[in-house]
Design a protein around this motif. Sequence first.
Motif, short mmCIF file in Angstrom:
data_model
loop_
_atom_site.label_atom_id
_atom_site.label_comp_id
_atom_site.label_asym_id
_atom_site.label_seq_id
_atom_site.Cartn_x
_atom_site.Cartn_y
_atom_site.Cartn_z
N LYS A 60 -18.46 3.02 -23.19
CA LYS A 60 -18.13 2.87 -21.77
C LYS A 60 -18.09 1.40 -21.40
O LYS A 60 -17.14 0.92 -20.76
N LEU A 63 -15.02 -0.26 -22.98
CA LEU A 63 -13.78 0.04 -22.25
C LEU A 63 -13.68 -0.77 -20.97
O LEU A 63 -12.62 -1.30 -20.64
N GLU A 64 -14.79 -0.87 -20.23
CA GLU A 64 -14.78 -1.61 -18.97
C GLU A 64 -14.56 -3.10 -19.21
O GLU A 64 -13.75 -3.73 -18.52
N LEU A 67 -11.05 -3.56 -21.86
CA LEU A 67 -9.77 -2.93 -21.52
C LEU A 67 -9.62 -2.58 -20.04
O LEU A 67 -8.58 -2.03 -19.64
N ILE A 69 -10.93 -0.21 -18.37
CA ILE A 69 -10.78 1.23 -18.22
C ILE A 69 -12.12 1.81 -17.79
O ILE A 69 -13.15 1.55 -18.42
N GLN A 71 -14.43 5.07 -17.30
CA GLN A 71 -14.60 6.44 -17.78
C GLN A 71 -16.06 6.79 -17.59
O GLN A 71 -16.94 5.97 -17.84
N VAL A 77 -15.06 8.93 -22.72
CA VAL A 77 -15.14 7.59 -23.32
C VAL A 77 -14.58 7.62 -24.73
O VAL A 77 -13.75 6.78 -25.10
N GLU A 80 -10.80 7.95 -24.73
CA GLU A 80 -10.13 6.68 -24.40
C GLU A 80 -10.19 5.70 -25.57
O GLU A 80 -9.21 5.00 -25.84
N LEU A 81 -11.31 5.66 -26.26
CA LEU A 81 -11.41 4.78 -27.43
C LEU A 81 -10.41 5.21 -28.50
O LEU A 81 -9.78 4.36 -29.14
N ASN A 84 -6.84 4.35 -27.45
CA ASN A 84 -6.60 2.91 -27.51
C ASN A 84 -6.78 2.35 -28.93
O ASN A 84 -6.96 1.15 -29.11
#
Length: 141
Positions: A60, A63-64, A67, A69, A71, A77, A80-81, A84
């Motif tokens: 998480k 991503l934040e 990217l 993002i 989640q 999470v 999304e990983l 990406n």
Amino acid sequence: MEQPSGLSLAFNDYDRALTSFARALQKDLSLYDEETQDLLKNGQIQKFEYCCELAWKLGKRYLETELAILQVSPIGVYRELFLNNILSETSFQALRDTILDRNLLSHVYKETLFATIHEKLPAHLNTLQQYQQEITQKGDD
């Protein structure tokens, strides 16, 4: 002196937790009486649950930070990983399984379920270690 970033701290916390989980699984439970075995198994399960929590929160944070993002759920999470190209599909599926097992332990206690998941701990450790390698590699890119 420069303070470590939140992402760096998350990587460090996760690394320490994984090391502790791995050490816990190295215990030869057959050397102990039944009551002590039960306590050790509970400790191993707790370390698994703790690693699961830190793993998805590391993702998480990644991503934040990297990217932009947002989640909020563990499986989200990991999805999304994967989307990406940070995780392989195999890792995504295995991490999803760790979360599902963790959730089973958290919401219902049944001795047979506990025993089944306990037997899967070495495989879950491998999954969580593979995750560490994949996300660390991407973090270094």
